[in-house]
Design a protein around this motif. Structure first.
Motif, PDB file in Angstrom:
ATOM      1  N   GLU A 169       0.817  -1.219   0.000  1.00  8.64           N
ATOM      2  CA  GLU A 169       0.000   0.000   0.000  1.00  8.64           C
ATOM      3  C   GLU A 169       0.851   1.269   0.000  1.00  8.64           C
ATOM      4  OE1 GLU A 169      -0.192  -1.804   4.228  1.00  8.64           O
ATOM      5  OE2 GLU A 169      -0.250  -2.490   2.145  1.00  8.64           O
ATOM      6  N   SER A 170       2.121   1.148   0.363  1.00  6.36           N
ATOM      7  CA  SER A 170       2.995   2.323   0.327  1.00  6.36           C
ATOM      8  C   SER A 170       3.213   2.832  -1.090  1.00  6.36           C
ATOM      9  CB  SER A 170       4.350   2.000   0.965  1.00  6.36           C
ATOM     10  OG  SER A 170       4.206   1.717   2.340  1.00  6.36           O
ATOM     11  N   LEU A 171       3.013   1.958  -2.076  1.00  5.45           N
ATOM     12  CA  LEU A 171       3.192   2.372  -3.464  1.00  5.45           C
ATOM     13  C   LEU A 171       2.223   3.487  -3.845  1.00  5.45           C
ATOM     14  CD1 LEU A 171       3.723  -1.011  -5.343  1.00  5.45           C
ATOM     15  CD2 LEU A 171       5.424   0.713  -4.764  1.00  5.45           C
ATOM     16  N   LEU A 172       1.113   3.600  -3.119  1.00  6.72           N
ATOM     17  CA  LEU A 172       0.137   4.645  -3.425  1.00  6.72           C
ATOM     18  C   LEU A 172       0.714   6.039  -3.209  1.00  6.72           C
ATOM     19  CD1 LEU A 172      -3.033   3.045  -1.759  1.00  6.72           C
ATOM     20  CD2 LEU A 172      -2.431   3.065  -4.187  1.00  6.72           C
ATOM     21  N   THR A 173       1.769   6.149  -2.422  1.00  3.67           N
ATOM     22  CA  THR A 173       2.354   7.462  -2.138  1.00  3.67           C
ATOM     23  C   THR A 173       3.601   7.751  -2.971  1.00  3.67           C
ATOM     24  OG1 THR A 173       3.751   6.611  -0.336  1.00  3.67           O
ATOM     25  CG2 THR A 173       1.518   7.280   0.238  1.00  3.67           C
ATOM     26  N   VAL A 174       4.041   6.794  -3.785  1.00 12.37           N
ATOM     27  CA  VAL A 174       5.272   6.984  -4.559  1.00 12.37           C
ATOM     28  C   VAL A 174       5.113   8.096  -5.584  1.00 12.37           C
ATOM     29  CG1 VAL A 174       6.842   5.912  -6.226  1.00 12.37           C
ATOM     30  CG2 VAL A 174       6.109   4.633  -4.213  1.00 12.37           C
ATOM     31  N   GLU A 175       3.969   8.152  -6.254  1.00 10.93           N
ATOM     32  CA  GLU A 175       3.774   9.167  -7.298  1.00 10.93           C
ATOM     33  C   GLU A 175       3.924  10.572  -6.731  1.00 10.93           C
ATOM     34  OE1 GLU A 175       0.482  10.681 -10.606  1.00 10.93           O
ATOM     35  OE2 GLU A 175      -0.014   9.082  -9.207  1.00 10.93           O
ATOM     36  N   ASP A 176       3.267  10.832  -5.586  1.00 13.42           N
ATOM     37  CA  ASP A 176       3.370  12.157  -4.985  1.00 13.42           C
ATOM     38  C   ASP A 176       4.799  12.457  -4.563  1.00 13.42           C
ATOM     39  OD1 ASP A 176       0.706  12.753  -5.319  1.00 13.42           O
ATOM     40  OD2 ASP A 176       0.113  12.035  -3.338  1.00 13.42           O
ATOM     41  N   ALA A 177       5.510  11.432  -4.076  1.00 12.30           N
ATOM     42  CA  ALA A 177       6.890  11.638  -3.640  1.00 12.30           C
ATOM     43  C   ALA A 177       7.808  11.964  -4.807  1.00 12.30           C
ATOM     44  CB  ALA A 177       7.404  10.390  -2.911  1.00 12.30           C
ATOM     45  N   LEU A 178       7.437  11.534  -6.012  1.00 14.35           N
ATOM     46  CA  LEU A 178       8.288  11.753  -7.184  1.00 14.35           C
ATOM     47  C   LEU A 178       7.940  13.014  -7.958  1.00 14.35           C
ATOM     48  CD1 LEU A 178       8.527   8.135  -8.636  1.00 14.35           C
ATOM     49  CD2 LEU A 178      10.317   9.417  -7.464  1.00 14.35           C
ATOM     50  N   LEU A 179       6.792  13.625  -7.644  1.00 15.89           N
ATOM     51  CA  LEU A 179       6.429  14.839  -8.364  1.00 15.89           C
ATOM     52  C   LEU A 179       7.424  15.956  -8.067  1.00 15.89           C
ATOM     53  CD1 LEU A 179       2.554  14.859  -7.945  1.00 15.89           C
ATOM     54  CD2 LEU A 179       3.866  14.409 -10.019  1.00 15.89           C
ATOM     55  N   ALA A 193      10.116  13.666 -13.955  1.00 14.86           N
ATOM     56  CA  ALA A 193       8.774  13.271 -13.517  1.00 14.86           C
ATOM     57  C   ALA A 193       7.721  14.213 -14.087  1.00 14.86           C
ATOM     58  CB  ALA A 193       8.695  13.256 -11.993  1.00 14.86           C
ATOM     59  N   ALA A 194       8.092  15.480 -14.274  1.00 17.69           N
ATOM     60  CA  ALA A 194       7.116  16.463 -14.759  1.00 17.69           C
ATOM     61  C   ALA A 194       6.846  16.318 -16.239  1.00 17.69           C
ATOM     62  CB  ALA A 194       7.624  17.872 -14.465  1.00 17.69           C
TER      63      ALA A 194
END
Length: 327
Positions: A169-179, A193-194
């Protein structure tokens, strides 16, 4: 499939061997046969020399399905920069894994994962980096075995005590961390990422602005009731936008959204035709809707088709094409 797992076998060396002599003749024949039947060769758990030999022998992309970067955290299971570069040269992908002892000092956190992702992307590019949790749902049993029989495992597996694993479930936060943006551990914006071709934010914002522009023009061109107040002056200014000016706006947006430039420019061109007679204008609107739809779907298509592009092999000049068979 991996030709070896941690220790040497008939095919090649493992990552825990003190000396890795690379692929054997049997191992080389194995890789060629895997290529022939459409199996993906994986280098995780293999020794460094064996992994490099795989990249040299294989005519298809080689992957490290669940490995981290040794330059970020020195662990035998992690791969060197040379391994990562040779993997990328075949068209392969490195899956950064969420195992605490591979990410850092038993550090199964998003920040640790992002450090490895950032390093790998800077080294080989975002198209060759993925995420793989390597999460064992029986991790409690595994840690119990580590505690009960530490002599069966090398010190690099036992020195930190029970191993921490990043839950899926931690993968759900990876996108925000990479923005793009500042974080405590990565103050530099991530431009990769942008501007990703699969970034819905850039694709949606570019086409969204153009759609608003088109809607404003059509609103101003509607039949006006004389009893109503005049429209704001800015709408009149929009109506004076010529196709050339609209096309220029498309170019500006395309410059910001370089990966989707052709579709953005095409959308701008179709909007520019909004000054046509009414019948043709309806056709123009239909064309724009089609282009906008393609614009939203294109990033997914680019992502899906990108793996089938033939890429040069750095060591031998061969080319590799990604197999459609799942590893």
């Amino acid at each position: 499939m991996l030709p070896s797992y941690n220790n040497r076998n008939a095919a090649g060396g493992g990552c825990l061997d003190e000396v890795d002599e690379g692929l054997t003749d049997y191992g080389r024949a194995l890789i060629r046969e895997m290529n022939a039947v459409g199996m993906v060769a994986g280098g995780s758990h293999c020794g460094a020399r064996t992994g490099l030999d795989m990249c040299e022998v294989s005519e298809q992309p080689v992957i490290y399905s669940h490995s981290c970067m040794r330059s970020v955290w020195d662990h035998p299971r992690n791969i060197s920069d040379e391994q990562a570069k040779e993997c990328a040269a075949t068209g392969g992908v490195i899956g950064i894994t969420g195992v605490g002892i591979f990410l850092g000092p038993n550090d199964a956190t998003i920040d640790a994962l992002v450090r490895h992702i950032d390093y790998a992307v800077d080294l080989v590019g975002p198209e060759h980096v993925g995420v793989s949790t390597d999460y064992p749902f029986d991790h409690e049993d595994f840690n119990a075995m580590l505690e009960q029989s530490p002599e069966l495992f090398p010190d690099c597996y036992t020195r930190c005590g029970p191993i921490n694993f990043m839950p899926p479930e931690s993968l759900l936060t990876v996108e925000d961390a990479l923005l793009p943006g500042d974080t405590p551990t990565t103050p530099s914006p991530r431009s990769w990422a942008a501007t990703s071709a699969a970034s819905p934010r850039w694709c949606g914002s570019s086409l969204g602005v153009l759609l608003v522009l088109f809607g404003a023009r059509q609103w101003h061109r509607r039949p006006k009731d004389p009893s109503q107040a005049q429209l704001p002056k800015w709408m009149g200014a929009i109506d004076r936008l010529t196709p050339v000016k609209v096309f220029g706006l498309g170019l500006a947006l395309a410059a910001l959204n370089a990966k989707n430039a052709p579709l953005t420019i095409a959308a701008a061109a179709s909007i520019g035709s909004a000054g046509l007679p009414v019948g043709q204008e309806i056709a123009s609107l239909a064309i724009f809707v089609l282009i906008a739809t393609l614009g939203l779907l294109a990033p997914l298509g680019v992502y899906m088709l990108g793996g089938s592009e033939r890429r040069p092999h750095s060591a031998t000049g061969k080319t590799g094409q990604l197999s459609t068979t799942s590893p």
